[in-house]
Design an enzyme around this catalytic site. Sequence first.
Site, PDB file in Angstrom:
ATOM      1  N   LYS A  39      13.803   7.035  17.378  1.00  0.00           N
ATOM      2  CA  LYS A  39      13.860   7.860  18.595  1.00  0.00           C
ATOM      3  C   LYS A  39      14.768   9.083  18.431  1.00  0.00           C
ATOM      4  O   LYS A  39      15.024   9.802  19.396  1.00  0.00           O
ATOM      5  CB  LYS A  39      14.305   7.018  19.789  1.00  0.00           C
TER       6      LYS A  39
ATOM      7  N   ASN B   5      26.193  -2.335  28.299  1.00  0.00           N
ATOM      8  CA  ASN B   5      24.874  -1.757  28.075  1.00  0.00           C
ATOM      9  C   ASN B   5      23.812  -2.824  28.307  1.00  0.00           C
ATOM     10  O   ASN B   5      23.769  -3.838  27.604  1.00  0.00           O
ATOM     11  CB  ASN B   5      24.734  -1.218  26.660  1.00  0.00           C
ATOM     12  N   GLU B   6      22.991  -2.602  29.312  1.00  0.00           N
ATOM     13  CA  GLU B   6      21.789  -3.391  29.577  1.00  0.00           C
ATOM     14  C   GLU B   6      21.982  -4.904  29.675  1.00  0.00           C
ATOM     15  O   GLU B   6      21.227  -5.659  29.063  1.00  0.00           O
ATOM     16  CB  GLU B   6      20.718  -3.070  28.529  1.00  0.00           C
TER      17      GLU B   6
ATOM     18  N   ASP C  18      19.907  -3.548  19.303  1.00  0.00           N
ATOM     19  CA  ASP C  18      18.989  -2.789  18.463  1.00  0.00           C
ATOM     20  C   ASP C  18      19.726  -1.843  17.511  1.00  0.00           C
ATOM     21  O   ASP C  18      19.471  -0.649  17.490  1.00  0.00           O
ATOM     22  CB  ASP C  18      18.052  -1.999  19.408  1.00  0.00           C
TER      23      ASP C  18
ATOM     24  N   TYR D 278       8.112   2.191  26.505  1.00  0.00           N
ATOM     25  CA  TYR D 278       7.907   0.741  26.683  1.00  0.00           C
ATOM     26  C   TYR D 278       7.082   0.454  27.941  1.00  0.00           C
ATOM     27  O   TYR D 278       6.436  -0.574  28.043  1.00  0.00           O
ATOM     28  CB  TYR D 278       9.254   0.010  26.770  1.00  0.00           C
TER      29      TYR D 278
ATOM     30  N   ASN E 163      19.062   3.503  31.818  1.00  0.00           N
ATOM     31  CA  ASN E 163      18.283   3.534  30.574  1.00  0.00           C
ATOM     32  C   ASN E 163      16.832   3.256  30.977  1.00  0.00           C
ATOM     33  O   ASN E 163      16.530   2.149  31.434  1.00  0.00           O
ATOM     34  CB  ASN E 163      18.739   2.433  29.607  1.00  0.00           C
TER      35      ASN E 163
ATOM     36  N   GLU F  43      19.731   6.820  28.741  1.00  0.00           N
ATOM     37  CA  GLU F  43      18.772   6.612  27.645  1.00  0.00           C
ATOM     38  C   GLU F  43      17.382   6.906  28.156  1.00  0.00           C
ATOM     39  O   GLU F  43      16.987   6.420  29.218  1.00  0.00           O
ATOM     40  CB  GLU F  43      18.791   5.154  27.140  1.00  0.00           C
TER      41      GLU F  43
ATOM     42  N   TRP G 255      17.883   9.518  24.151  1.00  0.00           N
ATOM     43  CA  TRP G 255      18.023   8.456  23.156  1.00  0.00           C
ATOM     44  C   TRP G 255      17.124   8.762  21.975  1.00  0.00           C
ATOM     45  O   TRP G 255      15.940   8.826  22.156  1.00  0.00           O
ATOM     46  CB  TRP G 255      17.635   7.098  23.763  1.00  0.00           C
TER      47      TRP G 255
ATOM     48  N   TYR H 181      12.556   3.874  30.040  1.00  0.00           N
ATOM     49  CA  TYR H 181      11.580   4.279  29.012  1.00  0.00           C
ATOM     50  C   TYR H 181      10.167   4.389  29.588  1.00  0.00           C
ATOM     51  O   TYR H 181       9.228   3.858  29.040  1.00  0.00           O
ATOM     52  CB  TYR H 181      11.644   3.287  27.836  1.00  0.00           C
TER      53      TYR H 181
HETATM   54  C1  BDP Z   1      17.612   0.193  24.829  1.00  0.00           C
HETATM   55  C2  BDP Z   1      18.932  -0.093  24.135  1.00  0.00           C
HETATM   56  C3  BDP Z   1      19.114   0.664  22.838  1.00  0.00           C
HETATM   57  C4  BDP Z   1      17.835   0.671  22.043  1.00  0.00           C
HETATM   58  C5  BDP Z   1      16.784   1.381  22.867  1.00  0.00           C
HETATM   59  C6  BDP Z   1      15.438   1.509  22.118  1.00  0.00           C
HETATM   60  O1  BDP Z   1      20.020   0.154  24.999  1.00  0.00           O
HETATM   61  O2  BDP Z   1      20.170   0.092  22.111  1.00  0.00           O
HETATM   62  O3  BDP Z   1      17.965   1.226  20.772  1.00  0.00           O
HETATM   63  O4  BDP Z   1      16.552   0.627  24.033  1.00  0.00           O
HETATM   64  O5  BDP Z   1      14.613   0.643  22.258  1.00  0.00           O
HETATM   65  O6  BDP Z   1      17.139  -0.984  25.340  1.00  0.00           O
HETATM   66  O7  BDP Z   1      15.263   2.462  21.385  1.00  0.00           O
END
Ligand code: BDP
Length: 608
Positions: free
Chosen positions: A585, A427-428, A164, A488, A482, A521, A566, A484
């Site tokens: 973000k 990362n992820e 992203d 999400y 990470n 994040e 983030w 959300y």
């Molecule tokens: C995570 C990723 C990051 C994205 C973030 C997002 O590690 O690179 O920018 O989500 O969705 O999955 O803002």
Amino acid sequence: MIGSLLYPRMTSTRMKFSLDGMWKFTFDRDKTGYDKGFEKGLSEYEMMPVPGSFADMYSDPEKKNYCGDFWYETDFVIPDHDDKKVILRFGSVTHRAVVYINGQNIGEHEGGFLPFALDITDKADIGINKLVVKVNNELNEETLPCGIVKKCKDGKLIAKPYFDFFNYSGIQRSVNLLILPKQSIEDYSVSYELEDNKAIVNCDVTASKSESNLNLTARVRLVDENGNLAADEELDLTSEGTYNKKFTVLNPVLWNVLDAHLYTITISLTDSDGNLVDEYSEKIGIRTVKVSGTQILINDKPVYLKGYGKHEDFSVLGRSFNYSVAKRDYECMKWNGANSFRTSHYPYAEEWYQLADEEGFLIIDEVPAVGMMRSTHNFVDAGTGKYTYFFETPTVGTLQKNHIMQVEEMITRDKNHPSVIAFSLFNEPETTSDQSYEYFSKIFEAARAIDPQKRPLTGALEKNSSPEKCKCHKLLDFISLNRYYGWYISGGELDEAQEKFRDELDRWKALDTGKPFIMTEFGTDTMPGNHSLTGTMWSEEYQKNYYEMNFSVIDDYDFMQGEQVWNFADFQTSEGIFRVGGNRKGIFTRDREPKSVAFLLKKRWENK
Ligand code: BDP
């Protein structure tokens, strides 16, 4: 084999000439550059800044989004240099480069975020030389970062990143010509142990190999901030070209979090007559980093990480380094009480780390291992349980080799910075299969073997990497999450999001990993200036409510040893239905003005 990645510096024995400026540049849509003899010089071109990311120069979307081969050219002069060696050093070329001097191939490099240096002593002439670089910015699943390329009917290529952030490319960091002694210092490393009122410094030096190396003497000198000599030691020759010494610094002034104290280290090589052969100097800081139980210790004292996931990203500059932007970013971070950041999702320009060394900032240094899940919306798919068999692919061995190479290059480049307190090796990715464990155990092994300071290693885990399913968290010294919840997952429903977040952390707690956790994040897309009394999603109020909820959860778990929100600032991404002029973000806008939540963070971090 990694050559010398030492930062290019002038010393009494070393000369440095910048090749930055406007270079000739052309796209090579149909890959006919070689037919046209481009490696000998570009017959068609426009001018392009080096360093720079070409995408942000253009008004034409075809150029902005260009994917494929492209070429740069410049002339440069090699001055008369007696018997010295001539090195050409690129800070980074994204994502891969083939370099020609006067039409001759002199080397190649894979990976767009780390430097490479080529010895051109016998390949270039004193006087004017033509330097041509063929660059390629295509993405695939065998190199880092991962993605694919879509081929359109008319042959046009479109990058489809599995990550992203915008696929900024080009010669994005400085290019330097170095004139060095024939026998030079190739590398050095320092590591530390602290005992009452003294530091034991272990110093290794590597000199370039050559027969007469055996006669060279290596010395190390440390001078403190006030100009006082803290150590002056001759190193022992351990094998051809390698030297070592453990020595003591009494009453060391330690480098600390937001309280940086630096020493100037000078390594020198002298011949048997005592003549200076080579000298290299830079700033280092004495400090230790350890993980002990669920705490991260700097100089044996617990530290709580407060700060950001960042990007190298700015309007017009794209991903190229600029001191003013970096200065502004550190000022913003200091203003709201941050003490750390992660170089998501790739190693940054070296100057970022030098500034962090000076400021006492803590860096989690990340390799560009991002996109290890087959999805152009992995930020959405990460929450859904989608599984793409990424590590079950036959080509994963090639990817692993490239991954190890980049880990080794990153650690070789960054190992002496006091600011670098940990390396993040992914990362992820999909971490739920045995294949992923096999894949990553080799990566972690390689990193552990190469880091002289044996710093903690980590990797950022996405939502599918749950306590029950993740096979790879065992490899990490501290666990980076990470998450959300409230964006999400259960977006707009912060009560439900809170329940789910607590539920997951309870499950990690029950697993009793005995390790520290960091939130690497969490965040919400927020349009600056969009206000809502009811706190609807995308408003500045929602961003604040979201963080308040997340903090209330984080504060209830003792193993949580840090929060990096983030993102530091809004940043450019590929276009799509989830992105409004990029990822929003940011706590700051892309031009580094605060959204309302920045004040909330300031209040929290100044008191935490
Ligand atoms: C995570 C990723 C990051 C994205 C973030 C997002 O590690 O690179 O920018 O989500 O969705 O999955 O803002």
